[in-house]
Design a protein around this motif. Structure first.
Motif, PDB file in Angstrom:
ATOM      1  N   ASP A 102      89.215  58.499   3.219  1.00  0.00           N
ATOM      2  CA  ASP A 102      89.810  57.163   3.109  1.00  0.00           C
ATOM      3  C   ASP A 102      90.467  56.771   4.430  1.00  0.00           C
ATOM      4  O   ASP A 102      90.368  55.618   4.858  1.00  0.00           O
ATOM      5  N   ASN A 146      89.667  53.595   6.843  1.00  0.00           N
ATOM      6  CA  ASN A 146      90.769  52.667   7.107  1.00  0.00           C
ATOM      7  C   ASN A 146      91.056  52.473   8.595  1.00  0.00           C
ATOM      8  O   ASN A 146      91.793  51.555   8.966  1.00  0.00           O
ATOM      9  N   ASN A 189      91.021  49.052  10.039  1.00  0.00           N
ATOM     10  CA  ASN A 189      92.181  48.183   9.873  1.00  0.00           C
ATOM     11  C   ASN A 189      93.385  48.619  10.698  1.00  0.00           C
ATOM     12  O   ASN A 189      94.221  47.783  11.063  1.00  0.00           O
ATOM     13  N   THR A 190      93.496  49.911  10.978  1.00  0.00           N
ATOM     14  CA  THR A 190      94.703  50.413  11.641  1.00  0.00           C
ATOM     15  C   THR A 190      94.577  50.525  13.152  1.00  0.00           C
ATOM     16  O   THR A 190      95.591  50.610  13.844  1.00  0.00           O
TER      17      THR A 190
END
Length: 110
Positions: free
Chosen positions: A25, A29, A32-33
């Motif tokens: 995950d 992600n 986005n980070t």
């Protein structure tokens, strides 16, 4: 010019399912980070990946693969060398990995 960053890894036998799920995950992600310092916006075009399910038997022990797509070599270089979100994630992945392999390429460039 798109650049592909392919990451394969095999996890330590003691890595539990919860840790495996968290690292996968976390990899997804990163889209986005990971924030570009100039635009202050995410700069990864796409991230996809998951657990190996190939019937060919040619995995050499690698259990997972992820593909990260960048717009340019400069974005990839920032990601690999400077991005703090990537560095923090990479430290977690390295703590769980029994092996890592990375290949970068430009589609259509042979």
């Amino acid at each position: 010019m798109t650049l592909i960053h392919l990451v394969q890894f095999k996890l330590k036998p003691e890595a539990g399912e919860s840790a495996i799920r968290d690292v996968c995950d976390g990899f997804i992600n990163l889209k986005n980070t990971c924030i570009h310092p100039a635009s202050q916006k995410p700069y990864i075009k796409s991230v996809t990946g998951g657990r190996d399910n190939s019937p060919e038997g040619l995995q050499n022990g690698f259990t997972h693969a992820f593909v990260v797509e960048f717009e340019s070599e400069e974005d990839r270089d920032y990601y690999v060398k400077t991005d703090e979100a990537h560095s923090a994630f990479a430290a977690i992945l390295r703590s769980l990995a029994a092996g890592l392999q990375v290949v970068d390429f430009t589609p259509g460039k042979y």
